[in-house]
Design a protein around this motif. Structure first.
Motif, PDB file in Angstrom:
ATOM      1  N   ILE A 229      17.064  -1.202 -16.728  1.00  0.00           N
ATOM      2  CA  ILE A 229      16.956  -2.570 -16.251  1.00  0.00           C
ATOM      3  C   ILE A 229      16.584  -2.895 -14.969  1.00  0.00           C
ATOM      4  O   ILE A 229      15.339  -2.544 -14.439  1.00  0.00           O
ATOM      5  CB  ILE A 229      17.668  -3.066 -17.208  1.00  0.00           C
ATOM      6  N   PHE A 230      17.580  -2.419 -14.103  1.00  0.00           N
ATOM      7  CA  PHE A 230      17.666  -3.377 -12.744  1.00  0.00           C
ATOM      8  C   PHE A 230      17.172  -1.817 -11.999  1.00  0.00           C
ATOM      9  O   PHE A 230      16.437  -2.398 -11.069  1.00  0.00           O
ATOM     10  CB  PHE A 230      19.104  -3.123 -12.292  1.00  0.00           C
ATOM     11  N   GLY A 231      15.917  -0.396 -12.393  1.00  0.00           N
ATOM     12  CA  GLY A 231      15.453  -0.363 -11.786  1.00  0.00           C
ATOM     13  C   GLY A 231      13.963  -0.306 -11.713  1.00  0.00           C
ATOM     14  O   GLY A 231      13.546  -0.207 -11.415  1.00  0.00           O
ATOM     15  N   TYR A 232      13.990  -0.554 -12.911  1.00  0.00           N
ATOM     16  CA  TYR A 232      12.894  -1.186 -13.651  1.00  0.00           C
ATOM     17  C   TYR A 232      12.031  -2.528 -13.244  1.00  0.00           C
ATOM     18  O   TYR A 232      11.069  -2.220 -12.875  1.00  0.00           O
ATOM     19  CB  TYR A 232      12.429  -1.089 -15.221  1.00  0.00           C
ATOM     20  N   LYS A 233      13.222  -2.693 -12.428  1.00  0.00           N
ATOM     21  CA  LYS A 233      13.166  -4.359 -12.046  1.00  0.00           C
ATOM     22  C   LYS A 233      12.399  -3.994 -10.041  1.00  0.00           C
ATOM     23  O   LYS A 233      11.555  -5.102 -10.270  1.00  0.00           O
ATOM     24  CB  LYS A 233      14.199  -5.577 -12.637  1.00  0.00           C
ATOM     25  N   LYS A 234      13.464  -3.671 -10.416  1.00  0.00           N
ATOM     26  CA  LYS A 234      13.098  -3.207  -8.795  1.00  0.00           C
ATOM     27  C   LYS A 234      12.015  -2.913  -8.691  1.00  0.00           C
ATOM     28  O   LYS A 234      10.599  -2.838  -7.693  1.00  0.00           O
ATOM     29  CB  LYS A 234      13.960  -2.411  -7.759  1.00  0.00           C
ATOM     30  N   MET A 235      11.333  -1.548  -9.125  1.00  0.00           N
ATOM     31  CA  MET A 235       9.461  -1.333  -9.234  1.00  0.00           C
ATOM     32  C   MET A 235       8.685  -2.110  -9.690  1.00  0.00           C
ATOM     33  O   MET A 235       7.994  -1.994  -8.697  1.00  0.00           O
ATOM     34  CB  MET A 235       9.723  -0.029 -10.423  1.00  0.00           C
ATOM     35  N   GLU A 236       9.213  -3.257 -10.478  1.00  0.00           N
ATOM     36  CA  GLU A 236       8.391  -4.139 -10.542  1.00  0.00           C
ATOM     37  C   GLU A 236       7.956  -5.434 -10.071  1.00  0.00           C
ATOM     38  O   GLU A 236       7.290  -5.079  -8.953  1.00  0.00           O
ATOM     39  CB  GLU A 236       8.584  -5.255 -11.868  1.00  0.00           C
ATOM     40  N   LYS A 237       9.609  -5.325  -8.556  1.00  0.00           N
ATOM     41  CA  LYS A 237       9.159  -5.848  -8.125  1.00  0.00           C
ATOM     42  C   LYS A 237       8.049  -5.843  -6.920  1.00  0.00           C
ATOM     43  O   LYS A 237       7.600  -6.053  -6.133  1.00  0.00           O
ATOM     44  CB  LYS A 237      10.449  -5.960  -7.239  1.00  0.00           C
ATOM     45  N   GLU A 238       8.611  -4.093  -6.283  1.00  0.00           N
ATOM     46  CA  GLU A 238       8.119  -3.801  -5.051  1.00  0.00           C
ATOM     47  C   GLU A 238       6.430  -3.312  -5.966  1.00  0.00           C
ATOM     48  O   GLU A 238       5.243  -3.479  -4.658  1.00  0.00           O
ATOM     49  CB  GLU A 238       8.325  -1.893  -5.324  1.00  0.00           C
ATOM     50  N   LEU A 239       5.954  -3.188  -7.026  1.00  0.00           N
ATOM     51  CA  LEU A 239       4.795  -3.396  -7.634  1.00  0.00           C
ATOM     52  C   LEU A 239       3.944  -4.405  -6.800  1.00  0.00           C
ATOM     53  O   LEU A 239       2.547  -4.598  -6.739  1.00  0.00           O
ATOM     54  CB  LEU A 239       4.602  -2.204  -8.619  1.00  0.00           C
ATOM     55  N   LYS A 240       4.696  -5.457  -7.115  1.00  0.00           N
ATOM     56  CA  LYS A 240       4.016  -6.744  -7.361  1.00  0.00           C
ATOM     57  C   LYS A 240       4.061  -6.947  -5.865  1.00  0.00           C
ATOM     58  O   LYS A 240       2.939  -7.717  -5.302  1.00  0.00           O
ATOM     59  CB  LYS A 240       5.226  -7.754  -7.661  1.00  0.00           C
ATOM     60  N   TRP A 241       4.605  -6.978  -4.875  1.00  0.00           N
ATOM     61  CA  TRP A 241       4.281  -7.268  -3.774  1.00  0.00           C
ATOM     62  C   TRP A 241       3.540  -6.226  -2.984  1.00  0.00           C
ATOM     63  O   TRP A 241       2.586  -6.942  -2.304  1.00  0.00           O
ATOM     64  CB  TRP A 241       6.125  -6.440  -2.804  1.00  0.00           C
ATOM     65  N   TYR A 242       3.248  -4.790  -3.207  1.00  0.00           N
ATOM     66  CA  TYR A 242       2.296  -4.339  -2.815  1.00  0.00           C
ATOM     67  C   TYR A 242       0.777  -4.669  -3.588  1.00  0.00           C
ATOM     68  O   TYR A 242      -0.616  -4.409  -2.846  1.00  0.00           O
ATOM     69  CB  TYR A 242       2.078  -2.455  -3.773  1.00  0.00           C
ATOM     70  N   MET A 243       0.772  -4.987  -4.876  1.00  0.00           N
ATOM     71  CA  MET A 243      -0.138  -5.429  -5.514  1.00  0.00           C
ATOM     72  C   MET A 243      -0.486  -6.615  -4.850  1.00  0.00           C
ATOM     73  O   MET A 243      -2.546  -7.281  -4.912  1.00  0.00           O
ATOM     74  CB  MET A 243      -0.788  -5.725  -6.592  1.00  0.00           C
ATOM     75  N   GLU A 244       0.062  -7.552  -4.075  1.00  0.00           N
ATOM     76  CA  GLU A 244      -0.134  -9.203  -3.041  1.00  0.00           C
ATOM     77  C   GLU A 244      -0.623  -8.512  -1.995  1.00  0.00           C
ATOM     78  O   GLU A 244      -1.977  -9.732  -1.806  1.00  0.00           O
ATOM     79  CB  GLU A 244       1.218  -9.929  -2.883  1.00  0.00           C
ATOM     80  N   ARG A 245      -0.873  -7.215  -1.387  1.00  0.00           N
ATOM     81  CA  ARG A 245      -1.036  -7.022  -0.447  1.00  0.00           C
ATOM     82  C   ARG A 245      -2.306  -6.241  -0.339  1.00  0.00           C
ATOM     83  O   ARG A 245      -3.412  -6.028   0.573  1.00  0.00           O
ATOM     84  CB  ARG A 245      -0.264  -6.367   0.372  1.00  0.00           C
ATOM     85  N   MET A 246      -3.178  -6.256  -1.250  1.00  0.00           N
ATOM     86  CA  MET A 246      -4.283  -5.471  -1.882  1.00  0.00           C
ATOM     87  C   MET A 246      -5.868  -6.335  -1.458  1.00  0.00           C
ATOM     88  O   MET A 246      -5.495  -7.396  -2.281  1.00  0.00           O
ATOM     89  CB  MET A 246      -4.396  -3.898  -3.101  1.00  0.00           C
TER      90      MET A 246
END
Length: 144
Positions: free
Chosen positions: A127-144
């Motif tokens: 669960i926390f692995g997924y949450k970390k990946m979601e957070k990182e993906l959101k961070w990258y998507m916001e910068r595109m």
């Protein structure tokens, strides 16, 4: 980026002995902030405490036959906060029960057994692995 915040874990089961043994296992093997509840209703009343993960028994009618069952509790948890991760736990090893839990948006379904605690630990890590990946993906998507 390490956080010192403890994982808030709700344990919900009408079997008092199982509930206490599960709490002890978690306290001995990890540094969790744990709250235990014997009914789905008590769990729902305390959702404002913002649990990170809820381990929820499928059957919750051992104390009160009219008590809310695990699926009803799961639905109310998801209505309150769809991002709360819920792991369903049951002594029933039936595929229909597992599918029903997943249909109602449980993160996982684990059968109560001698390996249940190990599976719960692995699932919480996932669960926390997924949450970390979601957070990182959101961070990258916001910068595109």
């Amino acid at each position: 980026m390490k956080s010192n915040k403890k994982i808030k874990l709700f344990l919900v089961d009408d079997d008092a002995v199982f509930l206490k043994s599960l709490e002890i296992e978690f306290l001995e093997h990890a540094d969790f902030d744990i709250e235990t509840f014997s009914t789905g209703e008590l769990c729902i009343e305390n959702l404002s405490h913002n649990p990170d993960v809820i381990i929820l028994d499928f059957h919750l009618d051992g104390i009160n036959k009219t008590a809310m069952n695990g699926i009803e509790t799961l639905d109310k948890i998801k209505a309150y906060d769809q991002d709360t991760s819920v792991i369903m736990l049951s002594s029933q090893d039936k595929i229909e029960v597992a599918i029903s839990c997943m249909h109602h948006k449980a993160f996982d379904y684990i059968v109560k057994s001698e390996t249940a605690f190990i599976r719960l630990q692995k699932t919480i890590s996932t669960i926390f692995g997924y949450k970390k990946m979601e957070k990182e993906l959101k961070w990258y998507m916001e910068r595109m």
